[in-house]
Design a protein around this motif. Structure first.
Motif: not given
Length: 411
Positions: A210, A253, A255, A287-288, A290
Motif C-alpha cells: 500500500t 494499492w 490506498q 491494484w486499486g 481509494t
C-alpha cells in the motif's frame, strides 16, 4: 497480475456527521445516506476505521458492543453493494492520535517495543479479524492507518518496527485466512533517511503493497498544482514500491490519495484528479485506488488542520464535488477498457542509483526534488517510465515480467 485485472475504486470512509467521533453514537441511517453517495458514483469499496481505544479501553477488555457496531456498518455497506477493507489500529487519523490509556500517562509503553502492549494489540487484532471475516463483503484488513505516524511518541527501532508488523500480519492471517492482510505506512518510509520503518517492510510484509500519495509533502512546491512532478507523484510512489519488491508481480494499492488545499486550489481539483489518475492507471502494478476521503469534515468541529475540512468527495450536505464527478468518470472508463492490450505496452525503465532495500539511509536521494526524481519526472512526460532497482538491470526475466523493454541511466 493478469492484464484483465479490474482496477478497484473506492473511498476512505469519513462519516458525514460527527467524523470518527460518530463511533461513540453509531447512526446506521447516516451510514446508509453516505454509502448511497459513494455507490451512486460507481465506487466498489470503502476503507473503514474503527477507533481502537473505544473498542479496547483496557488491555484485557474488548467491548463486544464496539465489535457489533463495526459489523453493523459492514452490513450497511453490503446493502449498497460496497465491499469493505477494515483498518485495525486508529491510531492516527487526520492529525489526531487515538491511543488507549493503558499505553499512555504514567504507563508510557511503546506500541512497538513493549511485550505486554504487543500482546494486547494481538488479542485485539485477532478478535476484530475473526469477527469481520464472518462478512462476505470484507476483502482486506490493514494493521492500522499510517502506523508509522505514531513514532516518535512511541519509540521504536527498524528491527522492532518490522517484527511488530510481521507478528500482527500472522495474527490477521490466522484469524481471517481468506482476506488480504496489509501493512499501511505513510511516505516517510520511502523518503525519510532516519525513519525506523523501512521500504522493505512496506513491500515484504502483507499480501500486497500500500502507498499513500499526498502532494503537500513538498511535491506541489516543485512545479505547482498541475505541474508534472505533482500530477505524477502517485505513479512515482507506485513505481518505487514496485521496484523495491522482490516479487516483480507484487501489486500496489494506492490506498490514499486526495486533493489537498491550498496545494491544489479548488478550480484545479478536477484536472488534478484526471491527470493524476490517468497516469497512475497506466502502471501495470496498480491494484486499486481509494480516495481520501468520502465526505468533508463539518466545520462545527474544531482544531483540525485547515486542509482536513475539505478533502471529501461529497460535502456534508451530500453534494458531489468536482473531484467526485471526475473520479466517477475515470472509474467508469477504466472498467470499460480493462484488459485493453494497449495498456500493457512495454515501457522503458530508469535505473535507480539507490538500493532502497539495503540502503534505507539513502532514501533522500529518491525523495521529491532529488536529482533522480527530477530525471524520472522529465522522462515520464513522454509516457510511462518504470523504476529499476540497483542490481536488477541485467535480470531479463525480471524486466520482462514488469514489462520493461529498455533500462536508462540518469542523465
Amino acid at each position: 497480475m493478469p492484464e484483465s485485472h479490474p482496477i478497484r475504486f473506492g473511498a476512505n470512509y469519513v462519516p458525514s456527521a460527527g467524523w470518527f467521533h460518530s463511533w461513540l453514537d453509531p447512526a446506521p441511517d447516516v451510514w446508509r445516506r453516505d454509502f448511497e453517495d459513494l455507490a451512486g458514483i460507481g465506487l466498489d469499496h470503502v476503507r473503514v476505521f474503527p477507533v481502537w481505544p473505544w473498542i479496547q479501553p483496557n488491555r484485557a477488555l474488548i467491548r463486544e458492543r464496539g465489535v457489533e457496531d463495526l459489523l453493523t456498518l459492514i452490513d450497511v455497506a453490503a446493502e449498497f453493494g460496497l465491499d469493505v477493507s477494515v483498518d485495525l489500529l486508529q491510531g492516527h487519523l487526520s492529525s489526531f492520535d487515538f491511543l488507549p490509556s493503558w499505553v499512555l500517562t504514567w504507563h508510557e509503553r511503546s506500541l512497538f517495543t513493549d511485550r505486554d502492549v504487543r500482546d494486547g494489540i494481538a488479542a485485539y487484532a485477532e478478535r476484530l479479524s475473526r469477527a469481520v471475516a464472518s462478512r462476505d463483503n470484507v476483502f482486506a484488513i490493514t494493521l492500522g492507518n499510517e502506523v508509522n505516524n505514531l513514532w516518535p511518541s512511541n519509540p521504536t527501532t527498524p528491527e522492532a518496527s518490522r517484527s511488530w508488523a510481521a507478528e500482527l500480519i500472522d495474527v490477521v492471517r490466522g484469524a481471517a485466512p481468506g482476506l488480504l492482510a496489509l501493512h499501511s505506512l505513510y511516505d516517510a518510509t520511502w523518503y525519510g533517511p532516519e525513519h525506523p520503518f523501512h521500504p522493505a517492510d512496506n513491500v515484504d510484509l502483507g499480501d500486497l503493497t500500500t502507498v499513500h500519495s499526498w502532494v503537500f509533502n513538498g511535491v506541489s512546491a516543485i512545479d505547482g498544482p498541475l505541474g508534472p512532478a505533482t500530477v505524477t507523484h502517485a505513479d512515482y510512489l507506485v513505481e518505487l514500491a514496485a521496484s523495491t519488491a522482490l516479487d516483480p508481480a507484487r501489486p500496489v494499492w494506492l490506498q490514499e490519495i486526495g486533493v489537498p488545499l491550498p496545494d491544489v486550489p479548488e478550480p484545479d481539483a478536477a484536472e488534478f484528479v484526471r491527470r493524476t489518475l490517468t497516469g497512475a492507471l497506466e502502471n501495470p502494478a496498480l491494484w486499486g485506488v481509494t480516495w481520501w476521503c468520502s465526505h468533508d469534515l463539518d466545520r462545527s468541529l474544531l482544531d483540525y488542520p485547515e486542509r482536513e475540512y475539505d478533502l471529501g468527495l461529497f460535502t456534508v450536505e451530500h453534494d458531489p464535488k468536482p473531484a467526485a464527478k471526475e473520479l466517477a468518470a475515470i472509474a467508469a472508463e477504466a472498467r470499460r477498457t480493462a484488459g485493453d492490450p494497449a495498456a500493457a505496452a512495454p515501457r522503458p525503465g530508469l535505473l535507480c542509483p539507490v538500493d532502497l532495500r539495503a540502503e534505507p539511509e539513502r532514501r533522500a536521494e529518491v525523495a521529491p526534488g532529488s536529482a533522480f526524481h527530477a530525471d524520472w519526472v522529465r522522462l515520464r512526460q513522454a509516457g510511462p517510465v518504470a523504476i529499476v532497482a540497483a542490481g536488477r538491470a541485467g535480470d531479463a526475466h525480471y524486466l520482462r515480467t514488469r514489462g520493461i523493454d529498455a533500462v536508462h541511466t540518469q542523465a
